[in-house]
Design a protein around this motif. Structure first.
Motif, PDB file in Angstrom:
ATOM      1  N   SER A  14      51.647  23.850  42.217  1.00  0.00           N
ATOM      2  CA  SER A  14      50.185  23.830  42.259  1.00  0.00           C
ATOM      3  C   SER A  14      49.630  22.589  41.572  1.00  0.00           C
ATOM      4  N   LEU A  15      50.200  22.226  40.423  1.00  0.00           N
ATOM      5  CA  LEU A  15      49.736  21.025  39.727  1.00  0.00           C
ATOM      6  C   LEU A  15      49.977  19.781  40.573  1.00  0.00           C
ATOM      7  N   VAL A  16      51.148  19.725  41.198  1.00  0.00           N
ATOM      8  CA  VAL A  16      51.449  18.551  42.032  1.00  0.00           C
ATOM      9  C   VAL A  16      50.509  18.464  43.221  1.00  0.00           C
ATOM     10  N   VAL A  17      50.294  19.590  43.909  1.00  0.00           N
ATOM     11  CA  VAL A  17      49.436  19.579  45.099  1.00  0.00           C
ATOM     12  C   VAL A  17      47.999  19.238  44.736  1.00  0.00           C
ATOM     13  N   ILE A  18      47.494  19.866  43.662  1.00  0.00           N
ATOM     14  CA  ILE A  18      46.114  19.590  43.256  1.00  0.00           C
ATOM     15  C   ILE A  18      45.946  18.136  42.818  1.00  0.00           C
ATOM     16  N   THR A  19      46.948  17.612  42.103  1.00  0.00           N
ATOM     17  CA  THR A  19      46.873  16.219  41.665  1.00  0.00           C
ATOM     18  C   THR A  19      46.853  15.264  42.852  1.00  0.00           C
ATOM     19  N   ILE A  20      47.665  15.561  43.875  1.00  0.00           N
ATOM     20  CA  ILE A  20      47.702  14.695  45.059  1.00  0.00           C
ATOM     21  C   ILE A  20      46.391  14.761  45.827  1.00  0.00           C
ATOM     22  N   HIS A  21      45.843  15.972  45.993  1.00  0.00           N
ATOM     23  CA  HIS A  21      44.619  16.116  46.782  1.00  0.00           C
ATOM     24  C   HIS A  21      43.395  15.561  46.058  1.00  0.00           C
ATOM     25  N   THR A  22      43.420  15.548  44.732  1.00  0.00           N
ATOM     26  CA  THR A  22      42.256  15.058  43.972  1.00  0.00           C
ATOM     27  C   THR A  22      42.506  13.671  43.400  1.00  0.00           C
ATOM     28  N   TRP A  23      43.544  12.980  43.894  1.00  0.00           N
ATOM     29  CA  TRP A  23      43.855  11.649  43.358  1.00  0.00           C
ATOM     30  C   TRP A  23      42.692  10.685  43.633  1.00  0.00           C
ATOM     31  N   GLY A  24      42.220  10.060  42.594  1.00  0.00           N
ATOM     32  CA  GLY A  24      41.113   9.136  42.704  1.00  0.00           C
ATOM     33  C   GLY A  24      39.749   9.780  42.656  1.00  0.00           C
ATOM     34  N   GLU A  25      39.669  11.137  42.691  1.00  0.00           N
ATOM     35  CA  GLU A  25      38.393  11.830  42.650  1.00  0.00           C
ATOM     36  C   GLU A  25      38.179  12.530  41.315  1.00  0.00           C
ATOM     37  N   ARG A  26      39.241  13.122  40.782  1.00  0.00           N
ATOM     38  CA  ARG A  26      39.142  13.833  39.513  1.00  0.00           C
ATOM     39  C   ARG A  26      40.297  13.414  38.610  1.00  0.00           C
ATOM     40  N   ASP A  27      40.034  13.501  37.326  1.00  0.00           N
ATOM     41  CA  ASP A  27      41.058  13.177  36.335  1.00  0.00           C
ATOM     42  C   ASP A  27      41.829  14.453  36.010  1.00  0.00           C
ATOM     43  N   MET A  28      43.075  14.527  36.446  1.00  0.00           N
ATOM     44  CA  MET A  28      43.925  15.701  36.231  1.00  0.00           C
ATOM     45  C   MET A  28      44.894  15.510  35.061  1.00  0.00           C
ATOM     46  N   LEU A  29      44.658  14.499  34.249  1.00  0.00           N
ATOM     47  CA  LEU A  29      45.585  14.215  33.155  1.00  0.00           C
ATOM     48  C   LEU A  29      45.631  15.354  32.147  1.00  0.00           C
ATOM     49  N   LEU A  30      44.467  15.845  31.751  1.00  0.00           N
ATOM     50  CA  LEU A  30      44.427  16.931  30.768  1.00  0.00           C
ATOM     51  C   LEU A  30      45.067  18.202  31.322  1.00  0.00           C
ATOM     52  N   ALA A  31      44.765  18.510  32.583  1.00  0.00           N
ATOM     53  CA  ALA A  31      45.350  19.716  33.193  1.00  0.00           C
ATOM     54  C   ALA A  31      46.866  19.600  33.285  1.00  0.00           C
ATOM     55  N   ASN A  32      47.370  18.415  33.613  1.00  0.00           N
ATOM     56  CA  ASN A  32      48.816  18.231  33.695  1.00  0.00           C
ATOM     57  C   ASN A  32      49.464  18.305  32.315  1.00  0.00           C
ATOM     58  N   TRP A  33      48.800  17.728  31.301  1.00  0.00           N
ATOM     59  CA  TRP A  33      49.362  17.784  29.954  1.00  0.00           C
ATOM     60  C   TRP A  33      49.391  19.217  29.413  1.00  0.00           C
ATOM     61  N   LEU A  34      48.423  20.009  29.812  1.00  0.00           N
ATOM     62  CA  LEU A  34      48.425  21.405  29.390  1.00  0.00           C
ATOM     63  C   LEU A  34      49.335  22.278  30.259  1.00  0.00           C
ATOM     64  N   GLY A  35      49.448  21.939  31.526  1.00  0.00           N
ATOM     65  CA  GLY A  35      50.233  22.773  32.432  1.00  0.00           C
ATOM     66  C   GLY A  35      51.725  22.539  32.353  1.00  0.00           C
TER      67      GLY A  35
END
Length: 288
Positions: free
Chosen positions: A59-80
């Motif tokens: 889920s983290l990988v898919v969400i990061t790919i789909h939101t690449w360049g639109e949202r910052d997923m760094l915090l979510a990935n560091w927590l997940g």
């Protein structure tokens, strides 16, 4: 038939040695069943933790790919990612710990047995128990008394199993309600739906899986049948204890015989209903 022939046809009294061997055999069977249940539950828990870790990682990988360049997923990935690591490590340890059980044999040698080994030992123990029980046959009236004493445990088993199916049905039903409400909420929140498209797809797939599982396993019907059988047996048990109809005869042996016949008939009807639920829907329509 002569008196001597009647005495020869009656079962021999149970000796103390046979009774102790029968008790030890039943204890061994109960311990093996408990070990198998404990290993199975531990294995399921370990694989569930691994599945959750894998699902969260994907889920983290898919969400990061789909939101690449639109949202910052760094915090979510560091927590997940730490959560994924903890779930993976815990699941691996649980699976490794519950893959086998340590048993000490007669030579005081500790060896580990898997679930398949325990199942084989359980089959052997069941055969030994049946052999000892066959050689320690009780008279008919004593067996009927023992059968009557075992009925409360059977009623409790049926009710417990029915309660488990009802909990499964209620859990899936609530999950279905929440997923259906979440679909509406996500569709209204994301307009246009592109950021929440993945959530909508996942929720829709979850609803489909839950609906299919509930239709296939029929938790509500199984719970109803088990509870109905338990209530019927408990009603006959109360009638037997109170010596009311249909167990109002003075002869207690006749009451016990009639009670055993009725309970076995109820259990046979329960087994037939379970077999009917296991059949495909087309086969059920053909048997109606």
């Amino acid at each position: 038939m002569s008196t001597g022939d009647l005495q020869m046809t009656q079962p021999s009294p149970v000796s103390d040695g046979n009774m102790e061997a029968l008790i030890a055999s039943r204890r061994s069977v109960a311990e093996l069943k408990r070990d198998i249940t404990r290993l199975r539950r531990g294995t399921y828990a370990g694989f569930s933790a691994l599945a959750c870790a894998l699902t969260l990682l994907v889920s983290l990988v898919v969400i990061t790919i789909h939101t690449w360049g639109e949202r910052d997923m760094l915090l979510a990935n560091w927590l997940g990612l730490p959560v994924v690591a903890v779930l993976a490590i815990a699941g691996g340890l649980i699976v490794d710990n519950y893959s086998s059980v340590a048993v000490t044999d007669e030579a005081n040698i500790v060896k580990r047995l898997s679930i398949s080994d325990l199942r084989f030992d359980l089959e052997v123990a069941e055969e030994q128990r049946l052999s000892i029980a066959a050689s320690s046959a009780l008279p008919v009236h004593e067996r009927r008394y023992a059968y009557r004493d075992a009925i409360p445990a059977e009623v409790e088993r049926l009710r417990t199993e029915g309660l488990r199916y009802r909990r499964w049905h209620n859990g899936f039903q609530w999950l279905l309600i929440l997923c259906s409400a979440a679909i509406t909420a996500v569709a209204a929140l994301y307009d246009p739906p592109q950021p929440g498209k993945g959530l909508l797809i996942g929720l829709g797939a979850t609803v489909s899986v839950i609906t299919s599982a509930m239709g296939y396993y029929k938790f509500r019907e199984r719970s109803f049948n088990l509870q109905q059988t338990a209530d019927s047996i408990a009603q006959h048990l109360s009638a037997l204890d109170l010596s009311i109809a249909p167990y109002g005869d003075v002869d207690e042996a006749q009451n016990l015989m009639r009670f055993a016949e009725t309970v076995e008939l109820l259990r046979d009807e329960q087994r037939k209903r379970e077999q009917q639920l296991d059949q495909p829907h087309q086969a059920q329509q053909g048997t109606v």
